[in-house]
Design a protein around this motif. Structure first.
Motif, mmCIF file in Angstrom:
data_model
loop_
_atom_site.group_PDB
_atom_site.id
_atom_site.type_symbol
_atom_site.label_atom_id
_atom_site.label_comp_id
_atom_site.label_asym_id
_atom_site.label_seq_id
_atom_site.Cartn_x
_atom_site.Cartn_y
_atom_site.Cartn_z
ATOM 1 N N CYS A 109 -16.961 -5.842 -3.003
ATOM 2 C CA CYS A 109 -17.327 -5.228 -4.287
ATOM 3 C C CYS A 109 -16.189 -5.355 -5.300
ATOM 4 O O CYS A 109 -15.051 -4.957 -5.040
ATOM 5 C CB CYS A 109 -17.662 -3.754 -4.079
ATOM 6 S SG CYS A 109 -18.052 -2.868 -5.594
ATOM 7 N N GLU A 110 -16.496 -5.936 -6.447
ATOM 8 C CA GLU A 110 -15.475 -6.167 -7.476
ATOM 9 C C GLU A 110 -14.979 -4.875 -8.110
ATOM 10 O O GLU A 110 -13.902 -4.838 -8.705
ATOM 11 C CB GLU A 110 -16.037 -7.096 -8.557
ATOM 12 C CG GLU A 110 -16.268 -8.518 -8.048
ATOM 13 C CD GLU A 110 -16.924 -9.414 -9.069
ATOM 14 O OE1 GLU A 110 -17.456 -8.903 -10.081
ATOM 15 O OE2 GLU A 110 -16.918 -10.652 -8.864
ATOM 16 N N ASN A 111 -15.747 -3.823 -7.976
ATOM 17 C CA ASN A 111 -15.342 -2.531 -8.523
ATOM 18 C C ASN A 111 -14.784 -1.599 -7.453
ATOM 19 O O ASN A 111 -14.511 -0.435 -7.714
ATOM 20 C CB ASN A 111 -16.525 -1.880 -9.244
ATOM 21 C CG ASN A 111 -16.954 -2.690 -10.456
ATOM 22 O OD1 ASN A 111 -16.185 -2.873 -11.390
ATOM 23 N ND2 ASN A 111 -18.175 -3.203 -10.427
ATOM 24 N N GLY A 112 -14.634 -2.138 -6.257
ATOM 25 C CA GLY A 112 -13.996 -1.381 -5.184
ATOM 26 C C GLY A 112 -14.991 -0.675 -4.285
ATOM 27 O O GLY A 112 -15.578 0.327 -4.685
ATOM 28 N N ALA A 113 -15.194 -1.209 -3.091
ATOM 29 C CA ALA A 113 -16.027 -0.517 -2.108
ATOM 30 C C ALA A 113 -15.357 0.785 -1.698
ATOM 31 O O ALA A 113 -14.131 0.939 -1.792
ATOM 32 C CB ALA A 113 -16.250 -1.409 -0.890
ATOM 33 N N THR A 114 -16.154 1.738 -1.260
ATOM 34 C CA THR A 114 -15.637 3.008 -0.767
ATOM 35 C C THR A 114 -15.644 2.974 0.751
ATOM 36 O O THR A 114 -16.688 2.769 1.376
ATOM 37 C CB THR A 114 -16.501 4.182 -1.252
ATOM 38 O OG1 THR A 114 -16.548 4.176 -2.681
ATOM 39 C CG2 THR A 114 -15.927 5.511 -0.774
ATOM 40 N N TYR A 115 -14.473 3.170 1.334
ATOM 41 C CA TYR A 115 -14.354 3.093 2.784
ATOM 42 C C TYR A 115 -14.631 4.444 3.427
ATOM 43 O O TYR A 115 -14.512 5.501 2.807
ATOM 44 C CB TYR A 115 -12.976 2.574 3.171
ATOM 45 C CG TYR A 115 -12.823 1.095 2.864
ATOM 46 C CD1 TYR A 115 -13.268 0.144 3.765
ATOM 47 C CD2 TYR A 115 -12.278 0.666 1.655
ATOM 48 C CE1 TYR A 115 -13.158 -1.208 3.481
ATOM 49 C CE2 TYR A 115 -12.169 -0.688 1.362
ATOM 50 C CZ TYR A 115 -12.616 -1.617 2.281
ATOM 51 O OH TYR A 115 -12.522 -2.953 1.991
ATOM 52 N N THR A 116 -14.979 4.379 4.702
ATOM 53 C CA THR A 116 -15.444 5.550 5.432
ATOM 54 C C THR A 116 -14.369 6.620 5.548
ATOM 55 O O THR A 116 -14.684 7.801 5.657
ATOM 56 C CB THR A 116 -15.935 5.105 6.828
ATOM 57 O OG1 THR A 116 -16.900 4.061 6.647
ATOM 58 C CG2 THR A 116 -16.572 6.234 7.591
ATOM 59 N N TYR A 117 -13.116 6.218 5.524
ATOM 60 C CA TYR A 117 -12.039 7.212 5.504
ATOM 61 C C TYR A 117 -10.871 6.682 4.683
ATOM 62 O O TYR A 117 -10.810 5.490 4.360
ATOM 63 C CB TYR A 117 -11.598 7.600 6.919
ATOM 64 C CG TYR A 117 -10.903 6.531 7.733
ATOM 65 C CD1 TYR A 117 -9.520 6.380 7.697
ATOM 66 C CD2 TYR A 117 -11.621 5.692 8.580
ATOM 67 C CE1 TYR A 117 -8.872 5.416 8.453
ATOM 68 C CE2 TYR A 117 -10.983 4.732 9.352
ATOM 69 C CZ TYR A 117 -9.611 4.588 9.280
ATOM 70 O OH TYR A 117 -8.973 3.639 10.032
ATOM 71 N N ASN A 118 -9.991 7.619 4.286
ATOM 72 C CA ASN A 118 -8.808 7.294 3.488
ATOM 73 C C ASN A 118 -9.167 6.765 2.101
ATOM 74 O O ASN A 118 -8.426 6.004 1.502
ATOM 75 C CB ASN A 118 -7.911 6.283 4.214
ATOM 76 C CG ASN A 118 -6.491 6.253 3.681
ATOM 77 O OD1 ASN A 118 -5.899 7.295 3.423
ATOM 78 N ND2 ASN A 118 -5.938 5.063 3.505
ATOM 79 N N HIS A 119 -10.328 7.165 1.590
ATOM 80 C CA HIS A 119 -10.764 6.792 0.253
ATOM 81 C C HIS A 119 -11.277 8.017 -0.489
ATOM 82 O O HIS A 119 -11.221 9.136 0.029
ATOM 83 C CB HIS A 119 -11.846 5.712 0.328
ATOM 84 C CG HIS A 119 -11.330 4.333 0.043
ATOM 85 N ND1 HIS A 119 -11.963 3.443 -0.776
ATOM 86 C CD2 HIS A 119 -10.208 3.693 0.467
ATOM 87 C CE1 HIS A 119 -11.281 2.316 -0.835
ATOM 88 N NE2 HIS A 119 -10.212 2.446 -0.078
#
Length: 351
Positions: A109-119
């Motif tokens: 994702c060019e706008n930044g995927a959201t990760y399952t943790y530490n995000h």
């Protein structure tokens, strides 16, 4: 209504993981609330906890290989019902409108995927906490259906270890008439490549793994430290998937590629010292990288595994033993993935 949840968290890069009580965000209309049954332990969990990549935020609840049962669904959820066996991998959100997302490549994702943790949650900014915990709340479009035919514990690492090899196997066309090699402990790469119909080879640094490799799907085993064996497979492979998670010399594998072949890095993130690009130029060989996979291809992989009875070889552990498991993981003392039985956390919470 938010959810009071117990998990295991790291509070510093050098401390031990321990009990941690925290609040999960309230469920939205398109959310699925999941009771976590099992969570795989990934090498990247250790990297994140120990801040090897420099972006750690504490307290951190790791875990992105999650399998559980649906506890509740929002009013707008259509694909899941209470009681369904489901999974959550490395991603819990993405913008869903950039070019990569449009291709089903949410991981890029060019706008930044959201990760399952530490995000941070893109809607309200709350912290994302992972699967070393009792429950998780995830947007429906990032929840996966896990085939009931699969053992739930052995299915958990498919959400990272499985898709990490499935995505490049599919992208680079592994199948009948193609020759594929796996470098490192990528046992899911062996299983999936074989099931896709490719001729499969394991590169190993030491003898003694042939029987196990053949059980996992390898047609051949090549000892990479033996010059004669390496010379015998010169020009053979259409695709090499390198799963080694630390810096190492990739140059010896390049001559084993066929013209037009590709080495795909999926384990090590960082610079390669003294890599010689000459052999790439003269035989149209390529060095590439691949990161996990998108949601649609992860579901495709899970469905394929359900149809073919493919799952991970795992060692089930209690959450109370996670710190010792990390040390063993760093020594490669596991065949082949640790999976946490989250019942152990619930028993501790009830005590």
């Amino acid at each position: 209504m938010s959810y009071s949840v117990r998990g295991y968290a790291a509070h510093s890069p050098t401390g031990r993981l321990g009990l941690f009580d925290f609040e999960r965000r309230s469920a939205r209309p398109d959310d699925v609330v999941i009771d976590i049954l099992f969570c795989g332990v990934c090498h990247s969990d250790v990297h994140n906890v120990r801040n090897d990549w420099g972006n750690a935020r504490y307290p951190m609840v790791p875990g992105h290989e999650i399998v559980g049962r649906v506890l509740a669904v929002g009013d707008e959820v259509t694909r899941f019902a209470v009681g369904d066996l489901v999974g959550v991998g490395c991603l819990v959100d993405a913008c869903r409108h950039c070019r990569p997302c449009g291709k089903g490549w949410e991981q890029y994702c060019e706008n930044g995927a959201t990760y399952t943790y530490n995000h941070a949650d893109p809607v309200d900014g709350t912290r994302t906490y992972g699967g070393y915990s009792e429950k998780v709340v995830v947007r429906e479009s990032f929840v996966l259906k896990v085939p009931e035919t699969l053992d739930a514990a052995a299915a958990a690492p498919l959400l990272c270890a499985g898709i990490t090899t499935w995505s490049p196997l599919r992208h680079w066309g592994a199948g009948p008439g193609r020759s594929v090699a796996i470098v490192g402990l990528g046992h899911m790469g062996l299983k999936l490549a074989k099931a896709l119909g490719a001729e499969v080879t394991l590169f190993s640094r030491s003898p003694g793994k042939e029987a196990d490799a053949r059980r996992l799907g390898a047609d051949h085993v090549v000892i990479s430290t033996d010059p004669a064996q390496m010379a015998a497979v010169a020009g053979r492979f259409d695709l090499i998937i390198d799963t080694v998670p630390y810096q190492h010399d990739v140059n010896p594998y390049v001559p084993t590629l066929a013209a037009g072949g590709t080495i795909v890095m999926v384990g090590y993130l960082g610079p390669l010292e003294n890599f010689d690009t000459g052999p790439l130029v003269f035989s149209r060989k390529a060095l590439a990288g691949s990161l996990i996979g998108g949601i649609a291809e992860t579901q495709q992989m899970l469905d394929f595994c359900g149809e073919h009875g493919i799952s991970c070889d795992v060692e089930l552990i209690r959450i109370q033993d996670i710190n010792e498991a990390y040390e063993r993981l760093l020594k490669a003392d596991v065949k082949y993935r640790f999976v946490i039985d989250m019942a152990s956390l619930k028993q501790e919470a009830a005590a």
